[in-house]
Design a protein around this motif. Structure first.
Motif, PDB file in Angstrom:
ATOM      1  N   UNK A   1       0.811  -1.226   0.000  1.00 25.18           N
ATOM      2  CA  UNK A   1       0.000   0.000   0.000  1.00 25.18           C
ATOM      3  C   UNK A   1       0.843   1.273   0.000  1.00 25.18           C
ATOM      4  N   UNK A   2       2.015   1.202  -0.608  1.00 25.39           N
ATOM      5  CA  UNK A   2       2.846   2.394  -0.800  1.00 25.39           C
ATOM      6  C   UNK A   2       2.706   2.828  -2.258  1.00 25.39           C
ATOM      7  N   UNK A   3       2.070   3.955  -2.475  1.00 24.42           N
ATOM      8  CA  UNK A   3       1.820   4.449  -3.832  1.00 24.42           C
ATOM      9  C   UNK A   3       2.917   5.405  -4.283  1.00 24.42           C
ATOM     10  N   UNK A   4       4.141   4.895  -4.267  1.00 25.31           N
ATOM     11  CA  UNK A   4       5.307   5.654  -4.704  1.00 25.31           C
ATOM     12  C   UNK A   4       6.081   4.806  -5.707  1.00 25.31           C
ATOM     13  N   UNK A   5       6.578   5.445  -6.756  1.00 30.32           N
ATOM     14  CA  UNK A   5       7.267   4.703  -7.814  1.00 30.32           C
ATOM     15  C   UNK A   5       8.712   4.369  -7.426  1.00 30.32           C
ATOM     16  N   UNK A   6       9.290   3.449  -8.173  1.00 32.78           N
ATOM     17  CA  UNK A   6      10.664   3.016  -7.955  1.00 32.78           C
ATOM     18  C   UNK A   6      11.610   4.219  -7.943  1.00 32.78           C
ATOM     19  N   UNK A   7      12.474   4.270  -6.936  1.00 28.14           N
ATOM     20  CA  UNK A   7      13.445   5.351  -6.835  1.00 28.14           C
ATOM     21  C   UNK A   7      12.987   6.548  -6.026  1.00 28.14           C
ATOM     22  N   UNK A   8      11.749   6.556  -5.587  1.00 36.16           N
ATOM     23  CA  UNK A   8      11.227   7.686  -4.825  1.00 36.16           C
ATOM     24  C   UNK A   8      11.985   7.845  -3.509  1.00 36.16           C
ATOM     25  N   UNK A   9      12.444   9.057  -3.196  1.00 38.73           N
ATOM     26  CA  UNK A   9      13.129   9.294  -1.926  1.00 38.73           C
ATOM     27  C   UNK A   9      12.141   9.347  -0.750  1.00 38.73           C
ATOM     28  N   UNK A  10      12.502   8.668   0.321  1.00 36.93           N
ATOM     29  CA  UNK A  10      11.709   8.669   1.548  1.00 36.93           C
ATOM     30  C   UNK A  10      12.272   9.743   2.480  1.00 36.93           C
ATOM     31  N   UNK A  11      11.379  10.566   3.038  1.00 37.82           N
ATOM     32  CA  UNK A  11      11.792  11.637   3.941  1.00 37.82           C
ATOM     33  C   UNK A  11      11.694  11.234   5.408  1.00 37.82           C
ATOM     34  N   UNK A  12      10.701  10.387   5.733  1.00 43.04           N
ATOM     35  CA  UNK A  12      10.528   9.966   7.121  1.00 43.04           C
ATOM     36  C   UNK A  12       9.643   8.722   7.170  1.00 43.04           C
TER      37      UNK A  12
END
Length: 151
Positions: free
Chosen positions: A112-123
């Motif tokens: 359930x993480x709707x972020x594409x490959x390579x997306x930077x995580x901030x926290x």
């Protein structure tokens, strides 16, 4: 005021384009950045869900909007950007509550993480029941229609 942040992790998954639907099948990894010690994940497996704050780094600043119909659908009302979850936001920050499937060293496997490959995580923050809404969640009818194929 300018705020500078450094990513703490990166998304690894099979989704390479920011399309809006069919996210439920995407299982992703969150891999810690080299400057973050492995101990940052100590005992994270005690939690079933995490809140992930990420930077939508592929959004072109010229695409940022402040008002419009969600997904450009003329059947939906015009909404201010802060009344929708569109990626084309002024600060291009994303937020998702994910299910933690597995923790292995410097990697978290999540759903359930709707972020594409390579997306930077901030926290990353654990979900506490005590932070969940205490009253009934209210939303317009169009939201259910918009989200019917998202997960």
């Amino acid at each position: 005021m300018e705020i500078k942040l450094q990513s703490i992790a990166t998304v690894k998954n099979s989704r390479i384009e920011p399309i809006d639907d069919e996210w439920e099948a995407i299982i992703g990894d969150i891999e810690l950045s080299s400057h973050i010690p492995t101990e940052a994940f100590d005992n994270i497996s005690n939690f079933s869900h995490l809140e992930i704050i990420y930077f939508l780094d592929k959004v072109d600043k010229k695409d940022v909007i402040f008002s419009g119909q969600p997904r450009g659908n003329p059947n939906y009302p015009s909404m201010g950007i802060f009344a929708q979850r569109k990626k084309d936001r002024p600060n291009t920050i994303g937020l998702a509550t994910v299910e933690l499937l597995e923790h292995n060293g410097r990697t978290l496997k999540v759903k359930f993480l709707d972020a594409i490959n390579g997306t930077p995580i901030l926290d990353i923050k654990p979900v506490f029941k005590e932070y969940e809404p205490k009253s009934e969640i209210k939303q317009p009818n169009w939201v259910a229609d918009l989200m019917k194929n998202y997960w």
